[in-house]
Design a protein around this motif. Structure first.
Motif, PDB file in Angstrom:
ATOM      1  N   HIS A   1       0.595  -0.913  -0.321  1.00  0.00           N
ATOM      2  CA  HIS A   1      -0.041   0.112  -0.073  1.00  0.00           C
ATOM      3  C   HIS A   1       0.964   0.966  -0.067  1.00  0.00           C
ATOM      4  O   HIS A   1       0.470   2.359  -0.148  1.00  0.00           O
ATOM      5  N   LEU A   2       1.986   1.358   0.275  1.00  0.00           N
ATOM      6  CA  LEU A   2       2.923   2.344   0.336  1.00  0.00           C
ATOM      7  C   LEU A   2       3.335   2.998  -1.854  1.00  0.00           C
ATOM      8  O   LEU A   2       4.000   1.996  -1.779  1.00  0.00           O
ATOM      9  N   THR A   3       2.537   3.877  -1.413  1.00  0.00           N
ATOM     10  CA  THR A   3       2.650   3.811  -3.137  1.00  0.00           C
ATOM     11  C   THR A   3       2.761   5.580  -2.910  1.00  0.00           C
ATOM     12  O   THR A   3       1.845   6.639  -2.382  1.00  0.00           O
ATOM     13  N   ASP A   4       3.102   6.222  -4.613  1.00  0.00           N
ATOM     14  CA  ASP A   4       3.586   7.734  -4.245  1.00  0.00           C
ATOM     15  C   ASP A   4       2.543   7.595  -5.834  1.00  0.00           C
ATOM     16  O   ASP A   4       2.727   8.844  -6.118  1.00  0.00           O
ATOM     17  N   ASP A   5       1.954   7.197  -6.304  1.00  0.00           N
ATOM     18  CA  ASP A   5       1.299   6.908  -7.739  1.00  0.00           C
ATOM     19  C   ASP A   5      -0.064   7.944  -7.413  1.00  0.00           C
ATOM     20  O   ASP A   5      -0.454   7.775  -6.905  1.00  0.00           O
ATOM     21  N   PRO A   6       0.342   9.066  -8.492  1.00  0.00           N
ATOM     22  CA  PRO A   6      -0.565  10.050  -8.405  1.00  0.00           C
ATOM     23  C   PRO A   6      -2.183   9.720  -8.307  1.00  0.00           C
ATOM     24  O   PRO A   6      -2.955  10.162  -8.157  1.00  0.00           O
ATOM     25  N   ALA A   7      -2.368   8.290  -9.217  1.00  0.00           N
ATOM     26  CA  ALA A   7      -3.578   8.147  -9.319  1.00  0.00           C
ATOM     27  C   ALA A   7      -4.487   7.690  -8.627  1.00  0.00           C
ATOM     28  O   ALA A   7      -5.793   7.521  -7.907  1.00  0.00           O
ATOM     29  N   THR A   8      -3.776   6.637  -7.427  1.00  0.00           N
ATOM     30  CA  THR A   8      -3.813   5.860  -6.226  1.00  0.00           C
ATOM     31  C   THR A   8      -3.973   7.413  -5.102  1.00  0.00           C
ATOM     32  O   THR A   8      -5.446   7.022  -4.738  1.00  0.00           O
TER      33      THR A   8
END
Length: 111
Positions: A51-58
């Motif tokens: 779950h650790l993400t820097d994804d802009p869409a997420t």
């Protein structure tokens, strides 16, 4: 994978909010099942590092979901208040019926 889980939850919340606003409770059981499934998926992500993400869409999906959950909370609250009002009216009516002797334990028979 996290994004698709969030999107499924977002769609479910959209459907539930629209159904509540239309006073359509026919699908509530199915919507509750779908929300429970989404929460299970998200709990699994929370236990992992996936779950650790820097994804802009997420991140955008999380912000939309937060806003939609706030609106859903308002609508659910409105329905709960309406149900409480109906319950209060029914309870008051029952109490007034009982107090006028209609359902009294004594029976008077005239010959």
């Amino acid at each position: 994978m996290l994004l698709s889980s969030l999107q499924r939850l977002e769609a479910t919340i959209d459907i539930e909010t629209a159904a509540l606003l239309a006073h359509d409770t026919d699908t509530q059981d199915e919507l509750n099942r779908r929300k429970s499934q989404s929460l299970l998926e998200l709990a699994r992500f929370a236990r992992s590092e996936a779950h650790l993400t820097d994804d802009p869409a997420t991140m955008a999906c999380l912000q939309r979901l937060r806003s939609k959950l706030g609106r859903n909370h308002e609508v659910v609250g409105m329905h709960l208040r309406a149900m409480q009002e109906v319950a209060d009216i029914v309870a008051a009516r029952l109490q007034s019926t009982e107090s006028d002797g209609t359902y009294s334990a004594t029976f008077h028979h005239e010959d």
